[in-house]
Design a protein around this motif. Structure first.
Motif: not given
Length: 278
Positions: A115, A117-119, A125, A127
């Protein structure tokens, strides 16, 4: 960015060439079970999909699921599973939901279970944000899922709250990130016993006071356990002086939010345009 509201929590998000279908419930009216056992046992969904739905679905490139297990057909029903399976549409989901979706033949693509860190997502991005699907003891029995914050170049940031009540976690997240647009559940859903399992009128108003951007309400007038009406929510927002920042789209309506470079006013608010495609 365009938000094409279809019904309940089902929307299509348009970011440039990408069309993201969120939490699809595609079944015909009255084809799904009741969600309350006592009183008028109404079947679901209470309304049909807009006539614009088939054409809109043809453009979908991705699907995004907030939660889908423990009987949550209002976020992924059999009709939607069949539609996604036939097209092998990429289904973005949590690691928790990925095995469930894959056993049903869907092209599940889970995000990392983090939760904080963004992807990477569509050139920008995404999250996840924790949901709490209900107050009190009933909330401990629910499938909670997640919300999503989507941040893409040249687009307003978008927070999809998912099925949640207003919690300190949600409040802290909004204060920290202040998304340009927030999409929140507003139907005040509850079962025969227990407290609300999503936001109702008062929590939506409190959320809108907290957020600096535009707030869009969904989960209205489509399910038998959601008593809040669009008219009641609009009246409450008007009385609270929040009507200009709380959008309540009709089924089939498309809302347009210009990107930061072109759509910001001197006060920092995004200009909004509306179109009905029902």
């Amino acid at each position: 960015m365009h938000i094409h509201h279809l019904r309940n929590a089902t929307v299509i998000l348009q970011f440039g060439p990408h069309r993201v279908l969120v939490d699809p419930m595609l079944a015909p009216q009255d084809s799904l079970p009741p969600l309350r056992l006592f009183g008028a046992r109404q079947r679901n969904p209470r309304v049909e999909l807009p006539e614009s739905t088939p054409a809109a679905l043809e453009s979908v490139t991705h699907c995004l699921i907030t939660h889908c297990q423990k009987g949550h057909f209002d976020h992924l029903d059999r009709s939607a599973k069949r539609w996604l399976r036939e097209r092998q549409t990429p289904v973005i989901c949590t690691p928790h939901d990925a095995p469930y979706l894959r056993t049903r033949g869907l092209n599940a693509q889970p995000l990392p279970d983090d939760h904080a860190q963004p992807s990477a997502f569509l050139g920008g991005q995404i999250r996840t944000v924790r949901c709490t699907h209900g107050h009190g003891w009933v909330g401990r029995l629910m499938e909670h899922g997640v919300g999503y914050l989507i941040e893409l170049p040249d687009e307003p940031s978008l927070y999809l709250a998912g099925d949640t009540v207003l919690t300190p976690t949600v409040e802290a997240f909004v204060r920290r990130h202040q998304p340009d647009v927030c999409l929140v559940p507003a139907g005040g859903a509850r079962f025969d016993l227990g407290h609300d399992i999503i936001m109702g009128v008062e929590e939506v108003l409190a959320f809108t006071r907290l957020a600096h951007g535009q707030v869009v309400a969904n989960h209205l007038e489509a399910l038998s356990h959601c008593p809040v009406t669009r008219q009641a929510l609009a009246a409450a927002a008007q009385a609270a002086g929040l009507r200009n920042r709380l959008q309540i789209p009709a089924d089939g309506e498309c809302l347009t939010f210009p990107g930061p470079a072109t759509g910001m006013s001197a006060s920092g608010d995004h200009h909004l345009s509306r179109a009905s495609t029902a």
